[in-house]
Design a protein around this motif. Sequence first.
Motif, PDB file in Angstrom:
ATOM      1  N   ALA A 283       0.834  -1.214   0.000  1.00  0.00           N
ATOM      2  CA  ALA A 283       0.000   0.000   0.000  1.00  0.00           C
ATOM      3  C   ALA A 283       0.867   1.261   0.000  1.00  0.00           C
ATOM      4  N   GLN A 284       1.969   1.229   0.718  1.00  0.00           N
ATOM      5  CA  GLN A 284       2.861   2.396   0.802  1.00  0.00           C
ATOM      6  C   GLN A 284       3.424   2.775  -0.564  1.00  0.00           C
ATOM      7  N   TYR A 285       3.778   1.774  -1.374  1.00  0.00           N
ATOM      8  CA  TYR A 285       4.385   2.040  -2.682  1.00  0.00           C
ATOM      9  C   TYR A 285       3.415   1.780  -3.845  1.00  0.00           C
ATOM     10  N   ASN A 286       2.146   1.564  -3.522  1.00  0.00           N
ATOM     11  CA  ASN A 286       1.086   1.468  -4.530  1.00  0.00           C
ATOM     12  C   ASN A 286       1.371   0.381  -5.582  1.00  0.00           C
ATOM     13  N   PHE A 287       1.579  -0.835  -5.131  1.00  0.00           N
ATOM     14  CA  PHE A 287       1.703  -1.954  -6.054  1.00  0.00           C
ATOM     15  C   PHE A 287       0.901  -3.139  -5.526  1.00  0.00           C
ATOM     16  N   GLU A 288       0.607  -4.084  -6.397  1.00  0.00           N
ATOM     17  CA  GLU A 288      -0.101  -5.305  -6.026  1.00  0.00           C
ATOM     18  C   GLU A 288       0.868  -6.478  -6.079  1.00  0.00           C
ATOM     19  N   VAL A 289       0.706  -7.388  -5.159  1.00  0.00           N
ATOM     20  CA  VAL A 289       1.594  -8.548  -5.124  1.00  0.00           C
ATOM     21  C   VAL A 289       0.777  -9.786  -4.783  1.00  0.00           C
ATOM     22  N   SER A 290       1.090 -10.892  -5.437  1.00  0.00           N
ATOM     23  CA  SER A 290       0.390 -12.147  -5.169  1.00  0.00           C
ATOM     24  C   SER A 290       1.369 -13.306  -5.293  1.00  0.00           C
ATOM     25  N   GLY A 291       1.026 -14.404  -4.646  1.00  0.00           N
ATOM     26  CA  GLY A 291       1.880 -15.585  -4.668  1.00  0.00           C
ATOM     27  C   GLY A 291       1.183 -16.770  -5.299  1.00  0.00           C
TER      28      GLY A 291
END
Length: 414
Positions: A283-291
Amino acid sequence: MKKIKQISVFEHQRLLVGTKGFKQVHLDALLKLNEYHDGKYFEPIAKGLKFNQYVGIIQVDGLVIQIHPKADKDDEDSRWSGVLLNMLKACGKLKASSFGSAYVNRKNLNLLEVYFELYLQEVDGLLRKGLVKKYRKQTQNTKALKGKLEFAGHLQKNVIHKERFYTTHQVYDENHLLHQVLYKALSIVSYFTKGTRLYDHVKRAQLNFPEVSNSNITKSKLENIKLNRKTKNYAYALELARLIILNFSPDISSGKEKMLSLLFDMNELWETYILKQLIKISAQYNFEVSGQESKPFWGNNYLRPDIVLRKNDEVYIIDTKWKRPKLSASVNDLRQIYTYCRFWDAEKGILLYPGDSNLEFQDYKTDDYSKSAESEPKDIKHQCKLGMVNVFDEKGLKLNSEVANNILKLLELI
């Protein structure tokens, strides 16, 4: 009860019969355990075994073997002795509220002891709040007619005792599957804590626990447990009980001794740890991440990259590796990251290792790498690099709290 001896080893090390109190009886039990798990824990060698990437603890026949993680074989052993507990905590496999930093730094800390104590704390909390009762059917002789009269059983059992009734009726009490699971785990903990500081704690918990049926707890029963609003507080206690029960092996150890093992795949743990750290700052760097995203590849086979990161319509692939590369990445690793990038239309991919040296992005030498656009294919300059992030902080005592930021720098996103 035999006096418990402890052996500390590291992943990929060898352990031979006759060293550190390791006997043939222990080797036979471990080889049986390994056979039951498709040979993934150890590699048999002459008069001993070599540990694989699985770390954790095994207790059998009065011997405790602690297997610590260690990414660099040339590094000091003392630096790595507390890494496993800290990673388990960071990955959510140990409840953070019950697990202080002083606990991690205790000498000769036993992983089983940690899990046993957390489990006992959870059971104590449930007992203080009051255990949940449920309705269940019970068939037995009663002095009053209630429920359904079982004629065949009544005639068989009460020919003489005319004042009794053999019935099936509902009972509202604590004797149900949830408590049978918890008590089964308590019994296992009781066996493996004899002669330790936790034994009195276990006995108090068993004394305060209501009488329940000694049911055979199978893996399918544990997987089919459903919690509701009334039983949601049981979640963590049942998770720990499941871990204890499924790793208990009364039938593969030698003699009358029983075996309990808690072993974790460091490749999976490293992947989960990196993913959790990236999620914290997403959220701080405005990206999405998934595994573990998946896409069909061939027949019933799927491709599953470890981590997929998305920012500003760009996709980045991270493939974690719990090992130290020798001079460069292996050809298989390079092929793997390249395939992931092709299928996910990713411009950059990283093979992420534990370490402190990094290389620059390099182009894959290919002229057919593009993704579909609305009008015509869009060429992509695909790049890959070997990236490394320090497991420890600057002082070398704690896990690196900046690991996620370090990864974003490797991807040139910050």
